[in-house]
Enzyme design. Structure first.
Site, PDB file in Angstrom:
ATOM      1  CD  GLU A  33      44.651 -49.528  85.164  1.00  0.00           C
ATOM      2  OE1 GLU A  33      43.999 -48.758  84.427  1.00  0.00           O
ATOM      3  OE2 GLU A  33      45.814 -49.888  84.918  1.00  0.00           O
ATOM      4  NE  ARG A  37      52.259 -50.265  86.381  1.00  0.00           N
ATOM      5  CZ  ARG A  37      52.000 -49.078  85.842  1.00  0.00           C
ATOM      6  NH1 ARG A  37      52.643 -48.014  86.258  1.00  0.00           N
ATOM      7  NH2 ARG A  37      51.102 -48.962  84.889  1.00  0.00           N
ATOM      8  CB  THR A  92      50.473 -53.484  85.367  1.00  0.00           C
ATOM      9  OG1 THR A  92      50.250 -52.081  85.603  1.00  0.00           O
ATOM     10  CG2 THR A  92      51.847 -53.647  84.740  1.00  0.00           C
ATOM     11  CE  LYS A 125      46.959 -48.734  79.606  1.00  0.00           C
ATOM     12  NZ  LYS A 125      47.206 -48.754  81.056  1.00  0.00           N
TER      13      LYS A 125
HETATM   14  C1  3PG Z   1      50.062 -46.400  83.348  1.00  0.00           C
HETATM   15  O1  3PG Z   1      49.685 -47.496  83.024  1.00  0.00           O
HETATM   16  O2  3PG Z   1      51.105 -46.184  84.000  1.00  0.00           O
HETATM   17  C2  3PG Z   1      49.158 -45.290  83.012  1.00  0.00           C
HETATM   18  O3  3PG Z   1      49.049 -45.164  81.691  1.00  0.00           O
HETATM   19  C3  3PG Z   1      49.464 -44.033  83.714  1.00  0.00           C
HETATM   20  O4  3PG Z   1      50.232 -43.199  82.964  1.00  0.00           O
HETATM   21  P1  3PG Z   1      50.606 -41.807  83.610  1.00  0.00           P
HETATM   22  O5  3PG Z   1      51.459 -42.113  84.813  1.00  0.00           O
HETATM   23  O6  3PG Z   1      51.378 -41.086  82.539  1.00  0.00           O
HETATM   24  O7  3PG Z   1      49.335 -41.125  83.978  1.00  0.00           O
END
Ligand code: 3PG
Length: 206
Positions: A44, A48, A71, A131
């Site tokens: 994934e 960002r 995201t 999710k």
């Molecule tokens: C996110 O979308 O940032 C994920 O959920 C990752 O979360 P984490 O950095 O706590 O693993």
């Protein structure tokens, strides 16, 4: 293959779906190769960073990698990610516009849900895979057990993410409604491909 089976194929492909925040496109392929070599082939790439769309294209060239976009906040981003080659979509939350876009375009989509109302909205819109985000701050495993008691019998399955680590991911995977877990720990701290390879290998997936 039905929409839900294609989503399951994404979720069941590897137990961990790394959440990747990649700044430098030059590191994209080596990192993807390190993950795939260690048995993690569902990637994934979060939208960002300015490089994200290019990173999706580059990682998609790695044999054995199934690359999606994370995201994804609106239909325009979903369109851009699809054009870059993303094969599935993940969002931190759920909106009717995004669910409609994903179903219209027939792209596997995991919207984020944080509570029963979010899941009920997703069910109303025709989805059964979500999710659970942010997993730890929303109550962790006890909270997902509670939600699973309600929605598990409807065939709902989850990919929890947010605060999951190497030390805890197996506890999450032990829940019958959890298909896979997401997390950034494999690449956190701007890890080099060598470091990612080391962390992935340590999981002992292959
Ligand atoms: C996110 O979308 O940032 C994920 O959920 C990752 O979360 P984490 O950095 O706590 O693993």
């Amino acid at each position: 293959m039905s929409y839900i089976k294609r989503l399951d194929a994404v979720m069941d492909r590897s137990p961990i779906m790394p959440v990747l925040v990649v700044e430098d496109v030059a590191t994209a392929r080596p990192i993807a190769e390190a993950l795939v070599a260690g048995g993690i082939s569902t990637l994934e790439v979060t939208l960002r960073t300015p490089a994200a769309l290019e990173v999706i294209s580059e990682m998609s060239k790695v044999e054995g990698a199934l690359v999606g976009a994370g995201t994804v906040l609106n239909p325009k981003q979903m369109d851009q990610a699809m054009k870059a080659g993303a094969k599935f979509m993940v969002s931190p939350g759920i909106t009717p516009a995004l669910v409609k876009e994903a179903l219209d375009r027939d792209v596997p989509y995991l919207p984020g849900t944080a509570n029963a109302s979010d899941i009920m909205m997703g069910l109303d819109l025709g989805l059964r895979r979500f999710k659970f985000f942010p997993a730890m701050t929303n109550g962790g495993i006890p909270a997902l057990k509670g939600l699973s008691a309600v929605f598990g019998s409807l065939g709902v399955r989850f990919c929890p993410t947010g605060g999951i680590t190497e030390a805890t991911y197996k506890d999450w995977l032990a829940l019958p409604t959890v298909a896979c877990v997401g997390g950034s720990w494999l690449t956190a701290g701007n890890a080099s491909a060598e470091e990612v390879a080391k962390r992935t290998k340590a999981l002992g997936l292959r």
